[in-house]
Scaffold this active site. Structure first.
Site, PDB file in Angstrom:
ATOM      1  N   SER A 221      -0.554   7.774 -20.696  1.00 12.11           N
ATOM      2  CA  SER A 221      -0.023   7.713 -19.186  1.00 12.11           C
ATOM      3  C   SER A 221       1.628   7.375 -19.155  1.00 12.11           C
ATOM      4  O   SER A 221       2.158   6.822 -19.896  1.00 12.11           O
ATOM      5  CB  SER A 221      -0.896   6.890 -18.702  1.00 12.11           C
ATOM      6  OG  SER A 221      -0.466   5.531 -18.985  1.00 12.11           O
ATOM      7  N   LYS A 222       2.048   7.651 -18.164  1.00  9.67           N
ATOM      8  CA  LYS A 222       3.390   7.481 -17.635  1.00  9.67           C
ATOM      9  C   LYS A 222       3.413   5.823 -17.702  1.00  9.67           C
ATOM     10  O   LYS A 222       4.345   5.390 -17.892  1.00  9.67           O
ATOM     11  CB  LYS A 222       3.759   8.109 -16.433  1.00  9.67           C
ATOM     12  CG  LYS A 222       4.962   7.999 -16.000  1.00  9.67           C
ATOM     13  CD  LYS A 222       5.264   8.597 -14.566  1.00  9.67           C
ATOM     14  CE  LYS A 222       6.646   8.628 -14.319  1.00  9.67           C
ATOM     15  NZ  LYS A 222       7.023   9.280 -12.871  1.00  9.67           N
ATOM     16  N   ARG A 223       2.399   5.386 -17.040  1.00  8.93           N
ATOM     17  CA  ARG A 223       2.404   3.923 -16.648  1.00  8.93           C
ATOM     18  C   ARG A 223       2.661   3.104 -18.071  1.00  8.93           C
ATOM     19  O   ARG A 223       3.302   2.203 -17.971  1.00  8.93           O
ATOM     20  CB  ARG A 223       1.084   3.395 -16.183  1.00  8.93           C
ATOM     21  CG  ARG A 223       1.255   2.548 -15.062  1.00  8.93           C
ATOM     22  CD  ARG A 223      -0.119   2.390 -14.098  1.00  8.93           C
ATOM     23  NE  ARG A 223      -1.132   3.123 -14.641  1.00  8.93           N
ATOM     24  CZ  ARG A 223      -2.125   2.248 -15.214  1.00  8.93           C
ATOM     25  NH1 ARG A 223      -2.169   0.996 -15.085  1.00  8.93           N
ATOM     26  NH2 ARG A 223      -3.189   2.910 -15.563  1.00  8.93           N
TER      27      ARG A 223
ATOM     28  N   GLY B  65       4.345   3.998 -20.625  1.00 10.28           N
ATOM     29  CA  GLY B  65       5.656   4.543 -21.125  1.00 10.28           C
ATOM     30  C   GLY B  65       5.598   5.802 -22.278  1.00 10.28           C
ATOM     31  O   GLY B  65       6.229   5.888 -23.060  1.00 10.28           O
TER      32      GLY B  65
END
Ligand code: GLU
Length: 490
Positions: free
Chosen positions: A260-262, A264
């Site tokens: 996930s982007k969250r 990183g």
């Protein structure tokens, strides 16, 4: 609702025949590895069958819309070679495929469902919550008469349109990877199809669009598996053929978490910025959850299109392994032509080597066989522009029985020999050092080690003494050897 001719006209426009797949991203700003894999599998299924690949931007959720996200999607697909056949930029028989630009369509189809008794208007306040935790039996609107519903709508009362899920029984649908799945209808909620603002939910728009675009294979993440029975019921309510579903298990960062982007985790563009090659990323991503059956791992995109089969897609989640990606990257780097590698490596070489008289292509040649990721390059080249301040203990080399005193003697002997060289080339530099070794009746390493330390100021370098001396040039080589001799004589 439109008259039936209008619906018949829409039907008549549906492209027929052959395999048609679509990639349907929401423009939320980031093309993560899982999205790229979905796009790739979708493209491969189409290309394997000589079919069409369609791009559809699903932007009806305006709250999640991120400016510039559509460009990221176009750029990523184009760089990866995943060309689309129809869509806003390339035209086509039934474009453009931007959902908000098709908003008028969906409401007409929801009205048709109301007409068929398979959907109903819901005037309740709680309907804004898109049906989460919604109890169908508890909703008074589900059992409103058509007359009352029409009157309230005509008087301007706000409403959402909900799917009317059968109260009893079961729904069975087929997924190409997970097989037949049966659910109790009582577990399915009367999901919202059209929101108060008149825009469709994703859950409705995808069914309408997949039908109107003649999609034969719906490829998407397995997070949509739980909604698939509701989609199936929608197709059946309209009397439409159900496409083949291909739900792909997620790409995980570890055993427990999705990428996930969250957290990183890198997007495609991050990976490229980190020095991974597009072809290597595409090849690696293809194998994240799909197997061609057999040992072979290196496939170009056209080769993948040739061998790709849905049955090779795994049910189990795949774990993104950066070490494995590095391995693919180094294989692709090694297979590049020296010219292509030099071009790809130049920006990374120039991060460390700014001196204009040093040719980046000459350095690239030293790096190609031992580079895993292009971003590793700059730190390997930190000695070219400036000689590091090194410790003379580096001159001690057990294998060649070299010590500091021996190194000093060797550097002093090499100085006049190097000075006398007129054509500063690999051959003459190497010749000078091997002649010296012969003269001293010692191993070549006894000459080359001190020279390498003197010119690089470090023991681990890309290339050996000969190449480094050649690239630095004669004057700089002599200057550094003098510095080395001076350090050793203190
Ligand atoms: N817009 C959905 C997403 O980005 C696509 C789901 C689908 O392919 O049907 O997750």
């Amino acid at each position: 609702m439109k008259d039936m001719n209008w619906y018949a006209e829409q039907e008549a426009r549906i492209p027929k025949g052959g395999t048609r797949t679509r990639f349907a991203p929401s423009p939320t700003g980031y093309m993560h590895v899982g999205n790229l894999r979905t796009a790739l599998y979708t493209w491969l299924i189409a290309r394997n069958k000589g079919g069409k690949f369609i791009l559809r931007i699903e932007d009806t959720d305006q709250e999640r819309y991120v400016d510039g996200a559509v460009e990221v999607i176009y750029r990523t697909l184009a760089e990866c070679g995943l060309d689309h056949d129809e869509g806003p930029d390339v035209g086509g028989p039934v474009g453009p495929y931007i959902q908000t630009e098709r908003r008028g369509l969906y409401k007409e189809y929801a009205d048709l469902l109301i007409e068929k008794g398979c959907a109903y208007r819901c005037f309740c306040e709680k309907s804004d919550a898109e049906g989460e935790g919604f109890e169908k039996a508890a909703d008074p609107c589900r059992s409103l008469s058509r007359v009352e519903s029409d009157e309230r709508a005509a008087s301007g009362e706000a409403y959402v349109i909900r799917q009317k899920i059968p109260e009893g029984g079961t729904t069975t649908f087929h997924d190409e990877i997970f097989g037949d799945i049966t659910v109790e209808n009582s577990t399915l909620d009367d999901q919202v199809l059209i929101k108060r603002d008149g825009l469709p939910t994703y859950n409705f728009a995808n069914v309408i669009d997949d039908h109107l675009m003649g999609i034969t294979h719906v490829v998407r993440g397995s997070e949509y598996l739980s909604s698939a029975p509701k989609y199936d019921l929608l197709y059946r309510s309209f009397g439409w053929d159900v496409p083949a579903y291909v739900h792909c298990s997620p790409v995980m960062r570890d055993a427990h978490n999705k990428m996930s982007k969250r957290h990183g985790d890198p997007s495609y563009e991050d990976l490229i910025a980190q020095g991974y090659l597009t072809d290597a990323v595409v090849n690696y991503v293809a194998l994240l959850g799909w197997s061609p059956g057999g040992e072979r791992e290196i496939f170009s995109l056209p080769e993948l299109a040739e061998v790709f089969e849905i049955k090779g897609i795994s049910k189990s989640p795949a774990i993104f392994d950066v070490e494995k990606l590095k391995y693919f990257n180094s294989e692709y780097i090694r297979a590049m032509s020296p010219e292509d590698f030099a071009a790809a490596a130049e920006p990374f070489i120039r991060q460390a080597v700014k001196k204009p008289d040093i040719d980046p292509a000459a350095i690239a040649a030293l790096l190609q066989q031992r580079t895993e990721v292009l971003s590793d390059i700059p730190e390997k080249l930190d000695f070219f522009d400036e000689l590091p301040d090194y410790d003379t203990s580096l001159y001690v080399h057990k294998k060649s029985k070299t010590d500091e005193a021996g190194s000093l003697e060797m550097l002093n002997r090499m100085l006049p020999v190097f000075e006398a060289i007129e054509d500063w080339s690999d051959e003459s530099i190497l010749g000078a050092m091997t002649d010296m070794a012969a003269q001293c009746e010692c191993k070549n390493a006894k000459v080359m080690w001190p020279v390498r330390i003197a010119v690089a100021g470090k023991a681990v370098t890309p290339g050996g003494a000969v190449e480094i001396c050649r690239i630095l040039g004669k004057d700089e080589t002599l200057r550094r050897i003098r510095i080395g001799a001076e350090k050793l004589s203190k």
